[in-house]
Scaffold this motif. Structure first.
Motif, PDB file in Angstrom:
ATOM      1  N   PRO A 115       1.321  -0.469   5.497  1.00  0.00           N
ATOM      2  CA  PRO A 115       2.089  -0.858   4.144  1.00  0.00           C
ATOM      3  C   PRO A 115       1.741  -2.324   3.417  1.00  0.00           C
TER       4      PRO A 115
ATOM      5  N   THR B 254       7.649   1.712 -10.522  1.00  0.00           N
ATOM      6  CA  THR B 254       8.576   3.049 -10.451  1.00  0.00           C
ATOM      7  C   THR B 254       9.065   3.418  -8.512  1.00  0.00           C
ATOM      8  N   GLU B 255       8.995   2.960  -7.513  1.00  0.00           N
ATOM      9  CA  GLU B 255       9.387   3.123  -6.353  1.00  0.00           C
ATOM     10  C   GLU B 255      10.056   1.941  -6.080  1.00  0.00           C
TER      11      GLU B 255
ATOM     12  N   GLY C 146      -1.984  -2.121  -7.774  1.00  0.00           N
ATOM     13  CA  GLY C 146      -0.970  -0.869  -7.014  1.00  0.00           C
ATOM     14  C   GLY C 146      -0.395  -1.394  -6.788  1.00  0.00           C
ATOM     15  N   SER C 147       0.393  -3.100  -6.397  1.00  0.00           N
ATOM     16  CA  SER C 147       1.526  -2.946  -6.229  1.00  0.00           C
ATOM     17  C   SER C 147       2.624  -3.570  -6.785  1.00  0.00           C
TER      18      SER C 147
ATOM     19  N   ASN D 138       0.975  -0.874   0.167  1.00  0.00           N
ATOM     20  CA  ASN D 138      -0.622   0.414   0.082  1.00  0.00           C
ATOM     21  C   ASN D 138       1.175   0.992  -0.087  1.00  0.00           C
ATOM     22  N   ASP D 139       0.404   2.070  -0.133  1.00  0.00           N
ATOM     23  CA  ASP D 139       0.748   3.431  -0.103  1.00  0.00           C
ATOM     24  C   ASP D 139       1.713   4.282   1.513  1.00  0.00           C
TER      25      ASP D 139
ATOM     26  N   THR E 295       2.569  -1.173  -9.773  1.00  0.00           N
ATOM     27  CA  THR E 295       3.197  -0.076  -9.800  1.00  0.00           C
ATOM     28  C   THR E 295       3.803   0.266  -9.277  1.00  0.00           C
ATOM     29  N   ARG E 296       3.617   0.335  -8.104  1.00  0.00           N
ATOM     30  CA  ARG E 296       5.306   0.780  -7.398  1.00  0.00           C
ATOM     31  C   ARG E 296       6.343   0.594  -6.613  1.00  0.00           C
TER      32      ARG E 296
ATOM     33  N   THR F 184      11.413   1.896  -2.002  1.00  0.00           N
ATOM     34  CA  THR F 184      10.507   2.081  -1.393  1.00  0.00           C
ATOM     35  C   THR F 184      10.319   0.761  -0.902  1.00  0.00           C
ATOM     36  N   TYR F 185       9.689   0.439  -1.666  1.00  0.00           N
ATOM     37  CA  TYR F 185       8.703  -0.450  -1.776  1.00  0.00           C
ATOM     38  C   TYR F 185       8.880  -2.262  -1.603  1.00  0.00           C
TER      39      TYR F 185
END
Length: 308
Positions: A78, A125-126, A118-119, A70-71, A121-122, A129-130
């Motif tokens: 998270p 792109t990040e 979402g998972s 999660n964001d 994509t995160r 962080t994830y």
């Protein structure tokens, strides 16, 4: 996979016990019986996976679902397993039972992603962080592998970076699987954005197997035709293609095949492709022919059919 919608709750991620040691991986079976385990409670009653071994079904792999990233700036914890953080008290018995299965020789993996977006994509792109959230979750619960079920657009470079990181962090025995729709392995439609054939050429040595979804219009286990189409491509070997099917008509939009017909297809596939990777079922709690009272029976029937 066709999955019921997941409503992410607002429970905070609570402190838990110290991370468990990663279980020593066992040799993967030549023909796998893979069961997805997402519904841990039905009508308020806990659904234990332990009958999969107590009833000697021949199950080889249990995939707990579904893990969501999660964001980190949002209102939710998270990392979630379905609606709650993995450390929620409701999951205490589940983690104990899964550890018991590991002690009996069954691989336990976690499915990341699925129908809730979402998972990935995160992760794409990040990553910095994830990815650590996923890595630390795997370490904490001592999992044998991760099933990457990418049902949103992701770059080829992004999925390869995740695979590379998992292999680096968990070693050669760690199981990395993916769950493409069946047609993605035969030159057809795809939900993931990247090309699975290119991925296999690049990272095939790191992919233990594919849990191919032959249902919901992306293939069928009513006959051998969808599996045959993958084999005709001549790229992914039969040993790495596990044929996926629905275990109950309510578990997907379409494509349920009753157990009698399914076993006939399985026997034909084993005769045609002796190195066939096995069969997976979505999902455990209501699997036919036993239903919610005896869901383990599906695995036993499939295991018997895989023996020819």
């Amino acid at each position: 996979m066709k999955r019921r919608s997941v409503l992410l709750g607002a429970l905070a991620l609570t402190a838990g016990a110290a991370a468990t040691a990663h279980a020593a991986p066992r040799a993967a079976a030549s023909r796998r019986v893979v069961v997805y385990y997402q519904t841990q409670y039905t009508n308020g009653t806990y659904v234990s996976p332990l009958n999969l071994t107590a009833q000697r079904t021949g199950v080889t792999d249990v995939i707990v679902a579904a893990v969501h990233l999660n964001d980190v700036n949002g209102p939710y914890a998270p990392v979630h397993v379905n609606d709650d953080p993995p450390s929620a008290a409701k999951y205490d018995q589940m983690w104990r039972d899964l550890k018991t299965l590991q002690g009996q020789g069954v691989h336990v993996l976690a499915m990341v992603g699925g129908a809730a977006p979402g998972s990935f994509t995160r992760l794409d792109t990040e990553f910095d962080t994830y990815y650590p959230l996923l890595r630390d979750f795997v370490r904490r619960y001592g999992l044998d592998g991760v099933d990457l079920d990418v049902e949103e657009r992701m770059s080829l470079a992004g999925i390869e970076r995740v695979i590379d990181a998992l292999r680096r962090d968990f070693g050669p025995g760690f199981l990395i699987t993916l769950a493409p729709v069946g047609s993605a392995l035969s030159g057809g439609g795809n939900l993931s954005g990247f090309n699975y054939e290119r991925l296999y050429r690049d990272r095939g040595g790191d992919i233990a197997w594919f849990n191919a979804q032959f249902y919901n219009g992306w293939g069928s286990m009513a006959s051998t035709s969808s599996y045959d189409a993958v084999m005709r491509r001549g790229l992914v070997p039969a040993s790495k293609v596990v044929a996926g099917t629905l275990t109950d008509p309510s578990n997907g939009g379409s494509g349920y095949v009753d157990v009698t017909r399914l076993k006939s297809t399985i026997r034909s596939l084993v005769a045609r492709y002796p190195q066939m990777g096995g069969v997976m079922g979505w999902e455990y709690f209501n699997s036919q022919p036993g239903g919610t009272a005896q869901p383990w029976r599906w695995a036993a029937e499939v295991s018997a059919a895989l023996k020819g």
